[in-house]
Design a protein around this motif. Structure first.
Motif, PDB file in Angstrom:
ATOM      1  N   LEU A 145       4.796  14.112 -17.373  1.00 15.05           N
ATOM      2  CA  LEU A 145       4.594  13.510 -16.063  1.00 15.05           C
ATOM      3  C   LEU A 145       4.696  14.583 -14.993  1.00 15.05           C
ATOM      4  O   LEU A 145       5.695  15.293 -14.902  1.00 15.05           O
ATOM      5  N   THR A 146       3.644  14.698 -14.208  1.00 10.47           N
ATOM      6  CA  THR A 146       3.611  15.685 -13.139  1.00 10.47           C
ATOM      7  C   THR A 146       3.186  14.995 -11.853  1.00 10.47           C
ATOM      8  O   THR A 146       2.196  14.276 -11.818  1.00 10.47           O
ATOM      9  N   GLY A 147       3.953  15.179 -10.836  1.00 11.26           N
ATOM     10  CA  GLY A 147       3.598  14.610  -9.543  1.00 11.26           C
ATOM     11  C   GLY A 147       4.325  15.364  -8.456  1.00 11.26           C
ATOM     12  O   GLY A 147       5.092  16.279  -8.712  1.00 11.26           O
ATOM     13  N   LEU A 148       4.095  15.017  -7.242  1.00  6.27           N
ATOM     14  CA  LEU A 148       4.741  15.696  -6.129  1.00  6.27           C
ATOM     15  C   LEU A 148       5.086  14.656  -5.083  1.00  6.27           C
ATOM     16  O   LEU A 148       4.223  13.921  -4.623  1.00  6.27           O
ATOM     17  N   SER A 149       6.350  14.565  -4.724  1.00  4.68           N
ATOM     18  CA  SER A 149       6.739  13.616  -3.687  1.00  4.68           C
ATOM     19  C   SER A 149       6.736  14.322  -2.341  1.00  4.68           C
ATOM     20  O   SER A 149       7.137  15.475  -2.242  1.00  4.68           O
ATOM     21  N   SER A 150       6.248  13.643  -1.319  1.00  6.61           N
ATOM     22  CA  SER A 150       6.222  14.209   0.026  1.00  6.61           C
ATOM     23  C   SER A 150       7.523  13.901   0.744  1.00  6.61           C
ATOM     24  O   SER A 150       8.304  13.043   0.323  1.00  6.61           O
ATOM     25  N   ASN A 190       4.368  -6.831  -2.725  1.00  3.17           N
ATOM     26  CA  ASN A 190       3.150  -6.832  -1.900  1.00  3.17           C
ATOM     27  C   ASN A 190       3.485  -6.831  -0.411  1.00  3.17           C
ATOM     28  O   ASN A 190       2.785  -6.208   0.397  1.00  3.17           O
ATOM     29  N   ILE A 191       4.570  -7.516  -0.034  1.00  5.19           N
ATOM     30  CA  ILE A 191       5.001  -7.521   1.368  1.00  5.19           C
ATOM     31  C   ILE A 191       5.512  -6.140   1.761  1.00  5.19           C
ATOM     32  O   ILE A 191       5.192  -5.608   2.832  1.00  5.19           O
ATOM     33  N   ILE A 192       6.309  -5.522   0.886  1.00  2.14           N
ATOM     34  CA  ILE A 192       6.839  -4.179   1.166  1.00  2.14           C
ATOM     35  C   ILE A 192       5.696  -3.175   1.324  1.00  2.14           C
ATOM     36  O   ILE A 192       5.723  -2.306   2.195  1.00  2.14           O
ATOM     37  N   SER A 193       4.656  -3.305   0.476  1.00  5.61           N
ATOM     38  CA  SER A 193       3.546  -2.350   0.504  1.00  5.61           C
ATOM     39  C   SER A 193       2.560  -2.618   1.626  1.00  5.61           C
ATOM     40  O   SER A 193       1.705  -1.778   1.925  1.00  5.61           O
ATOM     41  N   GLY A 194       2.641  -3.793   2.246  1.00  4.02           N
ATOM     42  CA  GLY A 194       1.709  -4.148   3.308  1.00  4.02           C
ATOM     43  C   GLY A 194       0.473  -4.871   2.817  1.00  4.02           C
ATOM     44  O   GLY A 194      -0.417  -5.196   3.610  1.00  4.02           O
ATOM     45  N   LYS A 195       0.392  -5.150   1.525  1.00  2.00           N
ATOM     46  CA  LYS A 195      -0.771  -5.862   0.986  1.00  2.00           C
ATOM     47  C   LYS A 195      -0.753  -7.337   1.370  1.00  2.00           C
ATOM     48  O   LYS A 195      -1.796  -7.987   1.430  1.00  2.00           O
ATOM     49  N   THR A 196       0.453  -7.873   1.594  1.00  2.00           N
ATOM     50  CA  THR A 196       0.618  -9.279   1.963  1.00  2.00           C
ATOM     51  C   THR A 196       1.528  -9.358   3.193  1.00  2.00           C
ATOM     52  O   THR A 196       2.531  -8.628   3.265  1.00  2.00           O
ATOM     53  N   ALA A 197       1.180 -10.229   4.119  1.00  2.00           N
ATOM     54  CA  ALA A 197       2.015 -10.408   5.317  1.00  2.00           C
ATOM     55  C   ALA A 197       3.037 -11.523   5.076  1.00  2.00           C
ATOM     56  O   ALA A 197       2.720 -12.521   4.417  1.00  2.00           O
ATOM     57  N   PRO A 198       4.267 -11.381   5.580  1.00  2.00           N
ATOM     58  CA  PRO A 198       5.242 -12.467   5.440  1.00  2.00           C
ATOM     59  C   PRO A 198       4.854 -13.647   6.328  1.00  2.00           C
ATOM     60  O   PRO A 198       4.149 -13.478   7.328  1.00  2.00           O
ATOM     61  N   SER A 199       5.303 -14.848   5.955  1.00  2.00           N
ATOM     62  CA  SER A 199       5.045 -16.028   6.790  1.00  2.00           C
ATOM     63  C   SER A 199       5.843 -15.948   8.080  1.00  2.00           C
ATOM     64  O   SER A 199       5.405 -16.428   9.126  1.00  2.00           O
ATOM     65  N   SER A 200       7.018 -15.349   8.002  1.00  2.00           N
ATOM     66  CA  SER A 200       7.837 -15.106   9.195  1.00  2.00           C
ATOM     67  C   SER A 200       8.680 -13.865   8.945  1.00  2.00           C
ATOM     68  O   SER A 200       8.833 -13.410   7.815  1.00  2.00           O
ATOM     69  N   GLY A 201       9.251 -13.316  10.025  1.00  2.00           N
ATOM     70  CA  GLY A 201       9.983 -12.064   9.911  1.00  2.00           C
ATOM     71  C   GLY A 201       9.038 -10.884  10.077  1.00  2.00           C
ATOM     72  O   GLY A 201       7.831 -11.053  10.332  1.00  2.00           O
ATOM     73  N   SER A 202       9.575  -9.683   9.930  1.00  2.46           N
ATOM     74  CA  SER A 202       8.756  -8.495  10.152  1.00  2.46           C
ATOM     75  C   SER A 202       9.101  -7.385   9.162  1.00  2.46           C
ATOM     76  O   SER A 202      10.183  -7.368   8.575  1.00  2.46           O
ATOM     77  N   VAL A 203       8.142  -6.473   8.988  1.00  2.00           N
ATOM     78  CA  VAL A 203       8.325  -5.294   8.135  1.00  2.00           C
ATOM     79  C   VAL A 203       8.000  -4.064   8.964  1.00  2.00           C
ATOM     80  O   VAL A 203       6.891  -3.945   9.495  1.00  2.00           O
ATOM     81  N   GLU A 204       8.964  -3.166   9.102  1.00  2.00           N
ATOM     82  CA  GLU A 204       8.755  -1.930   9.851  1.00  2.00           C
ATOM     83  C   GLU A 204       8.739  -0.754   8.881  1.00  2.00           C
ATOM     84  O   GLU A 204       9.631  -0.620   8.047  1.00  2.00           O
ATOM     85  N   VAL A 205       7.723   0.096   9.015  1.00  2.00           N
ATOM     86  CA  VAL A 205       7.533   1.220   8.095  1.00  2.00           C
ATOM     87  C   VAL A 205       7.577   2.522   8.877  1.00  2.00           C
ATOM     88  O   VAL A 205       6.893   2.667   9.905  1.00  2.00           O
ATOM     89  N   GLY A 206       8.376   3.484   8.376  1.00  2.00           N
ATOM     90  CA  GLY A 206       8.497   4.779   9.035  1.00  2.00           C
ATOM     91  C   GLY A 206       7.212   5.592   8.937  1.00  2.00           C
ATOM     92  O   GLY A 206       6.394   5.397   8.026  1.00  2.00           O
ATOM     93  N   GLU A 207       7.046   6.535   9.868  1.00  2.41           N
ATOM     94  CA  GLU A 207       5.811   7.314   9.936  1.00  2.41           C
ATOM     95  C   GLU A 207       5.612   8.201   8.713  1.00  2.41           C
ATOM     96  O   GLU A 207       4.476   8.495   8.329  1.00  2.41           O
ATOM     97  N   THR A 208       6.701   8.670   8.111  1.00  3.63           N
ATOM     98  CA  THR A 208       6.568   9.594   6.976  1.00  3.63           C
ATOM     99  C   THR A 208       6.456   8.884   5.631  1.00  3.63           C
ATOM    100  O   THR A 208       6.277   9.536   4.600  1.00  3.63           O
TER     101      THR A 208
END
Length: 585
Positions: free
Chosen positions: A269-274, A324-342
């Motif tokens: 397994l080879t990958g690189l995390s930013s 899916n809510i965490i990834s932004g693929k699905t919106a919650p019915s209520s409440g909010s999800v804030e994602v950092g710029e990085t």
């Protein structure tokens, strides 16, 4: 009683060899687990045993009148068929008693509406119905292909209990290592087209395999040493005039023609995390419902940089919805999800089945990039594919020719190539082989970011999770610290609470005293522990001398396990006596 004998069978798809010259037997009482990396032919072997596929060479002899049942990875249902009808049809049940048993098993396995149309149920529920039919099928041999895929931990535990008690012989493919440890008594490993047979469960297989590989490595070193000596003799111009010299040359030729042990195939397994900044992902009082059914209710959490979270719950409870809510693929019915710029999310979803079957493997990977920067330097897409066990021929073949597990491995590679700093894994253990899972677990240990996993694989969760989110009905998500079994223990704590309090109270009011018997035991227990350790060391030496005698190895392994249990009990007793003795100093 011998149920089936497999003799020198081979299978090819065009020019591709799946397996070759496999031989083994299936006896009454056998519970056999088949393991190997993806693409080695595990599912093909099961289909051949079940009589669904023909082999190209060799022979499969079955006991007269042998009855078998086969559970494929994806069960097929008739149009408009309901759960109870499927079980009755596949098990050929016509009597009232059999129908009652079918209804009972469906209810126990978690199918609340036994008259629900299968076409309207989730994939996990359909798999449960097929498992129920397999468990009660009146057969001599039960053949199961990945029975633990797509089903929840409660169903897996129930199936474990049923299969441990059944008198039916069992042949199964699964990646679930706890399941293999608790159910099987024989392990078949497919490796490079060859078959290796081990008598024992998964833990015993690991030990016996290590011994086999050590022996093979030692024999190869001896062979190479012999060839070097003989080659020097040949170079000195030895002539084959005498019978003795000719025999020596013949022996050299024979040994030089022997095949060396196969180089172990292993995914790298080879990958690189930013870089991940201070602000990650924050869920603020999120809720989600579908057609009035609440799946997530008022849930809040801030993802931390080093989080290792496992998400569990029954099929259909909302685990994938949360990802899916965490990834932004699905919106919650209520409440909010804030994602950092990085934040850069890598989502290993269950949707790898949607890959374009006509697209070439190399072209699919080059969509992310022809090269990737790693800690080892810049690597090409071709080199990366080789590390993920995709040969040159496979790289330029269409994706449709890959096995289900190979497609999942390819998809995983593309996710890691994107250099994520937050990894979302949705059922990563489905279709991935044990070797790849083990390496993925090691990779995640060193991953410099957060990992959030939905899984039913208890072993994987114990290796990778430090916190559990449990879906506990009506949209409620409860948090537990630790891996899967820490979660299981925590759920049982309320039951134990009273007895623990009573024990503490007794200990505070009545200080234990060291009896004469305790003192005598304390004086001798250390020498007893030493003696047991010496016996274990002697068995280890003996196991190395008979590495090819699997029958003897099995007996020695069982003896060693008993001694290790005795050692653990003695050690615990010594700790207690030591503590008792110290209290009187």
């Amino acid at each position: 009683m011998n149920l089936m004998t497999v003799e020198q069978i081979s299978k090819f798809y065009g020019e591709k060899r799946i397996f070759e010259n496999l031989s083994f037997g299936i006896e009454t009482g056998d519970k056999i687990g088949v393991i190997g990396i993806n693409g080695t032919g595990k599912s093909t072997l099961l289909k051949a045993i079940a009589g669904i596929e023909e082999v190209d060479r060799g022979k499969i002899s079955r006991m007269r009148g042998l009855k078998t049942a086969y559970l494929p990875q994806t069960p097929v249902f008739e149009r408009d068929e309901c759960a109870i009808d499927y079980v009755l049809r596949t098990c050929a049940i016509t009597d009232v008693t059999g129908e009652s048993e079918a209804k009972t098993i469906l209810t126990k396995i978690g199918i609340d509406d036994i008259y629900a149309r299968c076409s309207e149920l989730s994939g996990g529920q359909r798999k449960k119905i097929a498992i129920a039919a397999a468990l009660i099928a009146p057969v001599d041999l039960l053949i199961l292909d990945e029975p633990t895929n797509h089903i929840d931990t409660e169903t897996i535990a129930f199936m474990e209990g049923m299969l441990k008690k059944t008198a039916k012989a069992l042949l199964l493919v699964t990646h679930d290592r706890y399941f293999l440890d608790r159910v099987v008594n024989k392990t078949l490993e497919l490796d490079g087209g060859r078959l290796y047979v081990y008598h024992g469960n998964y833990s015993q297989f690991l030990e016996l395999k290590a011994q086999r590989e050590d022996l093979e490595a030692a024999n190869e070193r001896k062979r190479q040493s012999f060839l070097r000596r003989e080659l020097e003799w040949v170079k000195r111009g030895a002539k084959a005039r005498t019978t003795k010299q000719k025999a020596r040359l013949d022996r050299f030729e024979k040994v030089s023609m022997q095949q060396s042990p196969l180089k172990k195939q292993e995914v790298q397994l080879t990958g690189l995390s930013s870089r991940l900044g201070r602000k990650t992902i924050e869920l603020r009082n999120i809720s989600k419902d579908y057609d009035g059914k609440i799946v997530i209710k008022d849930f809040g959490y801030t993802v931390l940089k080093g989080d290792r979270i496992g998400i569990i719950g029954p099929n259909g409870s909302g685990k994938t919805t949360l990802l899916n809510i965490i990834s932004g693929k699905t919106a919650p019915s209520s409440g909010s999800v804030e994602v950092g710029e990085t934040v850069k999310i890598g989502f290993f979803s269950q949707e790898s089945n949607d890959l374009d079957r006509e697209q070439r493997v190399i072209d699919y990977i080059k969509e992310t990039g022809s090269y990737i920067d790693t800690s080892e330097g810049k690597l090409s897409a071709t080199k990366l594919l080789e590390r993920f066990l995709f040969t040159d021929d496979m790289q330029y073949s269409p994706i449709g020719k890959l096995s289900g597990g190979e497609k999942r491995r390819l998809f995983l590679m593309k996710v890691l190539m994107s250099a994520p700093n937050i990894l979302l894994l949705d059922e990563p253990t489905n279709d991935l082989d044990i070797e790849t899972l083990r390496i993925l677990e090691e990779y995640l240990e060193g991953f410099d970011g957060a990992v959030i996993t939905v899984s039913h694989d208890r072993y994987f969760l114990d290796r990778t999770a430090q916190r559990i989110f449990s879906f506990e009905g009506e949209g409620k998500i409860k948090q537990y610290e630790g891996g899967y079994y820490a979660f299981e223990e925590a759920r049982q704590e309320p039951v134990k609470e009273k007895s623990i309090k009573e024990t503490v109270k007794r200990e505070n009011t009545h200080k234990p005293r060291m009896s004469y018997k305790d003192k005598k035991e304390y004086e001798s227990i250390e020498s007893e522990i030493t003696a047991i350790e010496e016996k274990i060391a002697a068995i280890d030496d003996e196991m190395r001398t008979c590495a090819t005698n699997y029958s003897a190895l099995t007996e020695l392994t069982n003896e060693k396990e008993q001694l290790e249990k005795e050692l653990e009990q003695k050690t615990e007793r010594w700790l207690y006596l030591e503590e008792l003795a110290q209290s009187f100093l």
